[in-house]
Write an enzyme that holds these catalytic residues in place. Structure first.
Site, short mmCIF file in Angstrom:
data_model
loop_
_atom_site.label_atom_id
_atom_site.label_comp_id
_atom_site.label_asym_id
_atom_site.label_seq_id
_atom_site.Cartn_x
_atom_site.Cartn_y
_atom_site.Cartn_z
N ASP A 116 0.85 -1.18 0.00
CA ASP A 116 0.00 0.00 0.00
C ASP A 116 0.89 1.24 0.00
OD1 ASP A 116 -2.59 1.44 0.52
OD2 ASP A 116 -3.19 -0.56 1.19
N ASP A 218 -3.49 4.50 -2.29
CA ASP A 218 -4.66 4.87 -1.50
C ASP A 218 -5.26 6.20 -1.99
OD1 ASP A 218 -6.18 4.18 0.98
OD2 ASP A 218 -5.46 6.15 1.62
N GLU A 284 -6.65 3.32 -6.04
CA GLU A 284 -7.97 3.25 -5.42
C GLU A 284 -8.75 4.50 -5.80
OE1 GLU A 284 -10.33 3.13 -1.17
OE2 GLU A 284 -8.56 4.34 -1.44
N HIS A 344 -11.36 -4.32 2.55
CA HIS A 344 -11.41 -4.09 3.99
C HIS A 344 -12.31 -2.90 4.35
CE1 HIS A 344 -8.66 -1.23 2.36
NE2 HIS A 344 -8.57 -0.59 3.50
N ASP A 345 -12.92 -2.28 3.34
CA ASP A 345 -13.76 -1.10 3.59
C ASP A 345 -15.26 -1.38 3.37
OD1 ASP A 345 -11.56 0.60 4.11
OD2 ASP A 345 -11.31 1.03 1.97
C1 GLC Z 1 -8.83 4.24 1.72
C2 GLC Z 1 -8.59 3.00 2.54
C3 GLC Z 1 -9.34 3.15 3.84
C4 GLC Z 1 -8.79 4.35 4.57
C5 GLC Z 1 -8.88 5.61 3.71
C6 GLC Z 1 -8.05 6.73 4.27
O1 GLC Z 1 -10.16 4.37 1.34
O2 GLC Z 1 -8.97 1.87 1.84
O3 GLC Z 1 -9.24 2.00 4.64
O4 GLC Z 1 -9.50 4.56 5.77
O5 GLC Z 1 -8.39 5.37 2.41
O6 GLC Z 1 -6.68 6.46 4.10
#
Ligand code: GLC
Ligand code: CA
Length: 546
Positions: A116, A218, A284, A344-345
């Site tokens: 990540d 991210d 992402e 994981h979200d």
């Molecule tokens: C992304 C991650 C999430 C995190 C957010 C802030 O969406 O997947 O888990 O809380 O970014 O970094």
């Protein structure tokens, strides 16, 4: 050690980069395997479990790459997505030496390692930020986004945080507000400052030098904001029942993300990745198809902008088919598709669509054209864990209410029926799922028709089938409730037919005769068919006779 070759040649002689034929497995390291008995998963634990993922053993899952969520030093306000040092490992997870051993051990098993990269924000305890906030004259002041209150004393603009509340916090020392679209403990870097860009590009090189094969970036679409930080307009389509403090949810996010300038940064970032051989950049981001597709650039930005659309659709054949067709139509020739069904979200896949359809989801994910990412535990059909109120940990849930908590999808991986499901020797940081005695790796490994064994079979079949790795995609006419498609390849076509309902369906296969290679029910294979019926919740791969 570096894995070679980075370009694989499939049996049909088609040359493809590894990340196009790979299946990626997401590891949430706090919850995968605890190696030192403190109740929290760690890098040593991942090393211990690599054989489960891939390798010589015939009972390995058979994935090709792991993406590990953040393991860098962090105060854990957002469980690692608040990084206080980009060039080290948090002691909770191990140290750099453990990481090097992990990369080495993974590569020896043919597993690529994707890590990540959290470029939008640091932790408020990162020394860049402690320096930046110390004085308006700090050398690092402009590394973050500082603004005065407006003349009437109100916040610099109206942006909100997905975690609830406004995106600005006043820092009393210097009397200015700093921008944080997530927690106040996650101040946002100013990517318009070339020094920030240089420092963050060096972070990529630091890990590339250690042998990583790629990055999952991210919230990459957020790193550049509107130059004037203009207010976002209200979103008339926002749900009416949002928590009061969900300012973010009530806005159209016009100015805080997906700005044109992000593409300039991504093109320069791609040049950094291209300094090394065979590196994959995954981003992402969401957005409309037209906006999203721009993140491939002219084959000079991201290799794989994540595609979460299948998670956002109602689970029915027509909606999923429409989404796949729209994606296929929107992709430029050079762009490679990618699909995600769990992270994981988001709520657990099996909780969203039910256990029976989880088998259809597995076949869909592993047979569509493109690179699939599989979230740990979805191969077992894990459901959302039950997390009592006093054990809730996720800041999103703590701020927006338990219904928005991501803790239920982050409960520990159930390995066996032993104490704490074989995850840890002590009570883990989040509770073990209630059904762990029946739903765990060891039990499912011993049941021929388990979901785990279906995933293994699908992964094995996919790896040996050029049509699934690199064949074209074509929708196949099917009755309502069924989604069918053909993956065409000169070495032989495959027809995939998925019954999204709990009723039997008849599929007229027309000219597509052949033999069944795999059924999600695991009880027919090899039989020759001229046309066939799908049983309730059944999916089938047909080897088409030419
Ligand atoms: C992304 C991650 C999430 C995190 C957010 C802030 O969406 O997947 O888990 O809380 O970014 O970094
Ligand atoms: Ca541990």
């Amino acid at each position: 050690m570096t894995l070679h070759p980075s370009i694989g040649t499939s049996s049909a002689g088609v040359e493809q980069p590894w990340w196009q034929t790979a299946v990626i497995y997401q590891i949430y390291p706090r919850s995968f395997q605890d190696g030192n008995g403190d109740g929290i998963g760690d890098l040593e634990g991942i090393i211990e479990r690599l054989d489960y993922l891939a390798g010589d053993s015939s009972d390995s899952l058979g994935i090709d790459a792991i993406w590990i969520s953040p393991f860098f030093p962090s105060p854990m306000a957002d469980f690692g997505y608040d990084v206080s040092n980009y060039r080290d490992v948090d002691p909770t997870f191990g140290d750099l030496e453990t990481f090097d051993r992990l990369v080495d051990a993974a590569h020896r098993r043919g597993i690529r390692v994707i890590i990540d990269y959290v470029p939008n924000h640091t932790s408020d305890l990162h020394r860049w930020f402690t320096d930046s906030r110390s004085s308006r004259n700090s050398e690092k002041r402009d590394w973050y986004i500082w603004r005065d209150a407006q003349s009437d004393g109100s916040l610099p603009n109206n942006w909100g945080s997905p975690f609830g509340g406004p995106a600005w916090t006043l820092d009393p020392t210097t009397g200015q507000y700093f921008l944080h679209q997530f927690l106040p403990e996650q101040p946002e870097l100013n990517w318009r400052n070339p020094k920030v860009e240089r420092a963050m590009f060096d972070v990529l090189r630091f890990w590339l030098d250690r042998g990583v094969d790629g990055f999952r970036m991210d919230v990459i679409g957020m790193i550049i904001k509107d130059a004037e930080l203009r207010d976002n307009p209200p979103n008339p389509e926002a749900p009416v029942d949002l928590p009061v403090n969900d300012i973010f949810g009530r806005q159209r996010r016009l100015h805080n993300e997906d700005q044109d300038g992000v593409h300039d940064v991504l093109r320069r970032m791609r040049l950094v990745l291209d300094e090394y051989d065979g590196i994959c950049g995954i981003g992402e981001l969401g957005y409309s198809l037209e906006r999203w597709v721009r993140y491939y650039g002219d084959d000079d930005e991201l290799h794989l902008p994540f595609n979460f659309r299948l998670m956002e659709q109602p689970w029915d054949a027509a909606a999923i088919r429409t989404s796949v067709e729209a994606l296929e139509a929107a992709l430029p020739a050079e762009a490679w598709p990618t699909y995600v069904l769990g992270t994981h979200d988001q709520s657990r896949l099996a909780s969203r669509i039910g256990t029976a359809q989880a088998r259809i989801a597995g076949m869909l994910l592993l047979t569509l054209r493109g690179t699939p990412t599989l979230y740990q535990g979805d191969e077992l059909g894990m459901e959302n864990g039950v997390v009592p109120t006093d054990r809730l940990r996720d800041p999103q849930g703590l701020r927006l209410g338990p219904a928005r908590s991501r803790d239920p999808v982050r409960t520990p991986m159930p390995w066996d029926t032993g104490p704490f499901a074989g995850f840890s020797a002590v009570e883990p940081w989040l509770p073990i799922t209630e059904d762990y005695e029946t739903r765990n790796v060891a039990v499912q490994a011993g049941e021929p028709v388990s979901l785990l064994n279906l995933y293994r079979a699908l992964l094995r079949y996919r790896r040996d089938t050029p049509a699934l790795l690199s064949g074209s995609y074509e929708t196949f006419p099917a009755p309502g409730g069924c989604f069918a498609y053909v993956r065409r390849h000169e070495s032989g076509d495959r027809l995939v037919a998925l019954n999204f309902t709990s009723e039997p369906l008849h599929l007229d296969t027309q000219t597509m005769r052949g033999s069944i290679a795999l059924s999600t029910h695991r009880d027919r294979g090899g039989s020759f068919v001229e046309s066939f019926s799908l049983r309730p919740d059944e999916g089938v791969i047909l080897e088409v006779e030419s």
